[in-house]
Every structure is written in C-alpha cells, then in structure tokens.
Design a protein around this motif. Structure first.
Motif, mmCIF file in Angstrom:
data_model
loop_
_atom_site.group_PDB
_atom_site.id
_atom_site.type_symbol
_atom_site.label_atom_id
_atom_site.label_comp_id
_atom_site.label_asym_id
_atom_site.label_seq_id
_atom_site.Cartn_x
_atom_site.Cartn_y
_atom_site.Cartn_z
ATOM 1 N N PRO A 1 0.811 -1.232 0.000
ATOM 2 C CA PRO A 1 0.000 0.000 0.000
ATOM 3 C C PRO A 1 0.841 1.278 0.000
ATOM 4 C CG PRO A 1 -0.184 -1.160 2.099
ATOM 5 C CD PRO A 1 0.488 -2.095 1.147
ATOM 6 N N ALA A 2 2.127 1.178 0.352
ATOM 7 C CA ALA A 2 2.998 2.354 0.283
ATOM 8 C C ALA A 2 3.148 2.843 -1.155
ATOM 9 C CB ALA A 2 4.365 2.033 0.869
ATOM 10 N N VAL B 1 23.774 23.077 -15.837
ATOM 11 C CA VAL B 1 23.181 21.877 -16.415
ATOM 12 C C VAL B 1 22.772 20.978 -15.254
ATOM 13 C CG1 VAL B 1 23.555 19.867 -17.886
ATOM 14 C CG2 VAL B 1 24.586 22.056 -18.491
ATOM 15 N N ILE B 2 21.483 20.628 -15.181
ATOM 16 C CA ILE B 2 20.923 19.967 -14.005
ATOM 17 C C ILE B 2 20.245 18.666 -14.411
ATOM 18 C CG2 ILE B 2 19.296 20.174 -12.085
ATOM 19 C CD1 ILE B 2 19.625 23.221 -12.295
ATOM 20 N N GLY B 3 20.634 17.567 -13.786
ATOM 21 C CA GLY B 3 20.014 16.279 -14.052
ATOM 22 C C GLY B 3 18.681 16.132 -13.333
ATOM 23 N N VAL B 4 17.754 15.416 -13.982
ATOM 24 C CA VAL B 4 16.431 15.155 -13.410
ATOM 25 C C VAL B 4 16.189 13.644 -13.449
ATOM 26 C CG1 VAL B 4 13.952 15.569 -13.572
ATOM 27 C CG2 VAL B 4 15.567 17.376 -14.238
ATOM 28 N N PHE B 5 16.212 12.996 -12.291
ATOM 29 C CA PHE B 5 15.957 11.552 -12.206
ATOM 30 C C PHE B 5 14.816 11.368 -11.217
ATOM 31 C CE2 PHE B 5 18.112 7.154 -11.337
ATOM 32 C CZ PHE B 5 16.976 6.525 -11.803
ATOM 33 N N TRP B 6 13.598 11.342 -11.751
ATOM 34 C CA TRP B 6 12.407 11.325 -10.914
ATOM 35 C C TRP B 6 12.348 10.080 -10.029
ATOM 36 C CZ3 TRP B 6 7.369 8.737 -11.391
ATOM 37 C CH2 TRP B 6 6.392 9.300 -10.577
ATOM 38 N N GLY B 7 12.760 8.925 -10.558
ATOM 39 C CA GLY B 7 12.726 7.702 -9.764
ATOM 40 C C GLY B 7 13.574 7.814 -8.521
ATOM 41 N N ASN B 8 14.728 8.442 -8.632
ATOM 42 C CA ASN B 8 15.589 8.641 -7.470
ATOM 43 C C ASN B 8 14.956 9.616 -6.489
ATOM 44 O OD1 ASN B 8 18.171 8.041 -6.213
ATOM 45 N ND2 ASN B 8 18.707 10.165 -6.629
ATOM 46 N N PHE B 9 14.308 10.648 -7.022
ATOM 47 C CA PHE B 9 13.638 11.642 -6.187
ATOM 48 C C PHE B 9 12.558 11.005 -5.322
ATOM 49 C CE2 PHE B 9 9.716 14.385 -6.341
ATOM 50 C CZ PHE B 9 10.029 15.186 -5.251
ATOM 51 N N ILE B 10 11.688 10.177 -5.916
ATOM 52 C CA ILE B 10 10.581 9.611 -5.127
ATOM 53 C C ILE B 10 11.095 8.587 -4.111
ATOM 54 C CG2 ILE B 10 8.876 10.067 -6.912
ATOM 55 C CD1 ILE B 10 8.954 7.152 -7.672
ATOM 56 N N ALA B 11 12.242 7.970 -4.411
ATOM 57 C CA ALA B 11 12.817 7.024 -3.454
ATOM 58 C C ALA B 11 13.468 7.741 -2.281
ATOM 59 C CB ALA B 11 13.839 6.135 -4.164
ATOM 60 N N LYS B 12 14.097 8.880 -2.549
ATOM 61 C CA LYS B 12 14.875 9.580 -1.522
ATOM 62 C C LYS B 12 14.078 10.644 -0.773
ATOM 63 C CE LYS B 12 18.806 7.549 -2.704
ATOM 64 N NZ LYS B 12 19.509 6.595 -1.828
ATOM 65 N N ARG C 1 10.345 11.021 -0.365
ATOM 66 C CA ARG C 1 8.946 10.631 -0.549
ATOM 67 C C ARG C 1 7.973 11.689 -0.023
ATOM 68 N NH1 ARG C 1 5.727 6.639 -1.993
ATOM 69 N NH2 ARG C 1 3.750 6.360 -0.904
ATOM 70 N N ALA C 2 8.282 12.316 1.077
ATOM 71 C CA ALA C 2 7.364 13.309 1.632
ATOM 72 C C ALA C 2 7.180 14.477 0.663
ATOM 73 C CB ALA C 2 7.884 13.816 2.977
ATOM 74 N N ILE C 3 8.259 14.924 0.034
ATOM 75 C CA ILE C 3 8.152 16.016 -0.931
ATOM 76 C C ILE C 3 7.421 15.543 -2.182
ATOM 77 C CG2 ILE C 3 9.461 17.653 -2.346
ATOM 78 C CD1 ILE C 3 11.648 17.564 -0.244
ATOM 79 N N TYR C 4 7.686 14.298 -2.598
ATOM 80 C CA TYR C 4 6.959 13.717 -3.743
ATOM 81 C C TYR C 4 5.452 13.739 -3.489
ATOM 82 C CZ TYR C 4 4.646 9.558 -5.724
ATOM 83 O OH TYR C 4 3.740 8.695 -6.277
ATOM 84 N N LEU C 5 5.026 13.342 -2.293
ATOM 85 C CA LEU C 5 3.596 13.337 -1.979
ATOM 86 C C LEU C 5 3.027 14.751 -1.950
ATOM 87 C CD1 LEU C 5 3.513 10.530 0.746
ATOM 88 C CD2 LEU C 5 2.691 10.384 -1.627
ATOM 89 N N GLU C 6 3.803 15.719 -1.469
ATOM 90 C CA GLU C 6 3.370 17.118 -1.520
ATOM 91 C C GLU C 6 3.182 17.567 -2.972
ATOM 92 O OE1 GLU C 6 6.101 19.601 0.549
ATOM 93 O OE2 GLU C 6 5.837 18.583 2.486
#
Length: 323
Positions: free
Chosen positions: A103-104, A258-269, A271-276
C-alpha cells in the motif's frame, strides 16, 4: 490468475506477449488492485530491451503506472478499503489486469481525477513538476523552453510551467505537434529548424531561463547556446537516441547550470516532498490548470506496438493501455 504482458528475456519489443499468469498470493500488508488504466512510458521500452539503468530479473512484467480499484486487502492494511479508487506507482509489474502491491505504492485518487488522467499524473506530470519546481526553481515571469513539447512530459511541462507563471516557448517537430502544444497552453510554438535564431528573436537576444529537455542529441546541443545568464538546462532524457556530450566552457562563459532530473531517485529519496507534489498536481487538476492529454487508449495486448510508437517519438500526449 491475471492477464499480463511478459518479457522473458531482454530483446526486441516484438517478443512481448499477453499471457495468463498466476497472480501473486495476497499476503499480510498487501493490497490487490483491479486495473482500469495502465500508463505507458518511454523507460518501459528501454527496460524491455535491457537499455535502462535498472535490469530486473527475467521473466518480468513491465509497467510503472496502474490506476484502478482495490478488490482485496491483506491483514494489517490501514488507510485503504475495498472499492477505493487508487493509483499505483511501481518499479515493474504494471502491464497486468490485476496487481498485488504494498500500500505504500498507492495514492488515493480524488473523485475529479479519472483513471486515465491518474496514470499521466504519476510519471509524466510528476517528472515535469519535480524538474521545474525542485530542480530548476522556476520563477514567475521567467522564460521556459520545452523541447519534445508534444510528448507526455512535454505537455505536462507546458501546463505546469504556465501554472507556475512562466512564459512558455514550446518546440516540436511537426505542424500537428506544434498545434497540440499550442492547444495545451504554450505562448509560442517553434520548430527545431532555425531554433537558435527564432529564440533569439523571441527573447530579444536575452536567451532562455529554463530549458526542459527530454530529447537530448542535436536539440541539447542547440539548447546550450540559447541559455540566459543564470539559466538552468534540465537534462530529462534522450528520446532522440543520442546522449550528447557537453562543452563545459559554455557553462563557464554563459554562466548557466546543467541539471540532471531523475524522478525515480527523487521519489525514493524524498517521498514526503513527492507526496506534496502530487497533492499540488491534484489541486491544479481540480481547478483546471493541468489536464493530461490522453492521445490514445489501446488494449493491453497492443503493448509492444505502443512502446514502439513511443520510442520512435510518434505518440501525442499520454498513451493508456486498457485491460
């Protein structure tokens, strides 16, 4: 039992088949979801071919996004009930008529968000939102250039850029793609031919504050020469098929990042900000500031064909599979 697309070995997309497989037994702390819509994403095609950063053990079922209804709950599951409308964000396993998951991995869906839109708002809108908000810190009044503007992340970047108060210039390869970008809120639409001169004219020589680049290749090369001082060039992906090299002296002389964007890493590291972020996207959806463009709905059995279209940059907006 469940119907699922199975990848038995890394290789061509054509090897994918719809099969009847045994559904994972529901254990304590798990939830079973009947899929109503399944999102298709560019990385899914790379994963099947063994070209992605991650290589799951074979055989496996690809797919990161599922939206549907909870049909069963294991013991010790709190916060969800049978019949709840949810979206699931997975690593793999999404191309199936039913899934069992932690459920997470679930997000409760507001009533105003359809199952189709929910799939788009996970990876495509989630990536674009994270890129523009956390990575670029896009500010009201800045100029945002969106490459690959008719794809699912491109349309998301246009709409989110406008919601954040930016002036949005969209770049796409054909008239129909540019029309789609315009219909989704772009202030200006341009083609790739003559892009440098067109941007110089559009910005009165100042350049671009933020570039959203899911394309790479020649488009990235051009973008490095379009940046304003203090600009941010977001590296989102390489849909062109070529990972570019970067002459770092340009960053020095023009003073941009130049800035990298790796969304999968973001949601793993984070999560609280991802949910916001997801709560903000759902709120913007409710008031009409973002609305996914569902370009196509196809049967689950068409997964290989759909992935081929996406990898060849033939898709418009978000494509959804229906079990």
């Amino acid at each position: 039992m469940t119907s699922a697309i199975v990848c038995h070995a890394f290789g061509p997309l054509e090897q994918l088949r719809l099969e009847t497989v045994k559904l994972k037994a529901l254990a304590a702390g798990e939830v079973q979801v009947k899929a109503e819509a399944i999102g298709v994403n560019y990385p899914d095609g790379l994963l099947v071919q063994g070209l992605y950063q991650m290589k799951p053990q074979t055989p496996f079922t690809p797919g990161m996004e599922v939206a549907g209804t909870i049909t069963a709950l294991g013991d010790n599951v709190d916060g969800f009930a049978i019949g709840d409308r949810v979206a699931a964000l997975l690593t793999t396993g999404g191309y199936a008529s039913e899934i069992v998951t932690d459920p997470a991995n679930l997000i409760a869906l507001p009533e105003h968000v359809s199952f189709d839109d929910a799939c788009a708002q996970l990876c495509a809108y989630g990536t674009s939102h994270h890129a523009l908000k956390q990575r670029a810190s896009l500010q009201p009044g800045e100029t945002l250039l969106v490459l690959g503007a008719a794809g699912s992340t491109g349309i998301a970047a246009i709409q989110i850029g406008k919601a954040m108060g930016a002036h949005v210039i969209a770049v796409a390869s054909s008239e129909d793609k540019r029309a789609l970008a315009k219909a989704n809120g772009a202030d200006v639409v341009l083609g790739y031919d003559g892009l440098k001169d067109a941007v110089k004219q559009e910005t009165a020589g100042r350049g671009i504050d933020v570039v959203f680049d899911p394309v790479g290749g020649d488009a990235f090369d051009t973008a490095t020469r379009l940046m304003a001082r203090g600009g941010r060039l977001l590296v989102v992906g390489f849909a062109s098929g070529r990972i570019p090299t970067f002459p770092v002296n340009l960053a020095l002389v023009k003073e941009f990042a130049v800035i990298g964007v790796f969304w999968g890493n973001f949601i793993a590291k984070e999560r609280a900000i991802y949910l916001e972020n997801m709560r903000e996207l759902f709120a913007w959806h409710a008031d009409g500031r973002v609305k996914p463009h569902i370009g196509d709905k196809r049967p689950l059995a068409d997964a290989a064909e759909v992935l081929s279209e996406i990898l060849q940059r033939g898709a418009r907006g978000k494509t959804v599979l229906v079990p």
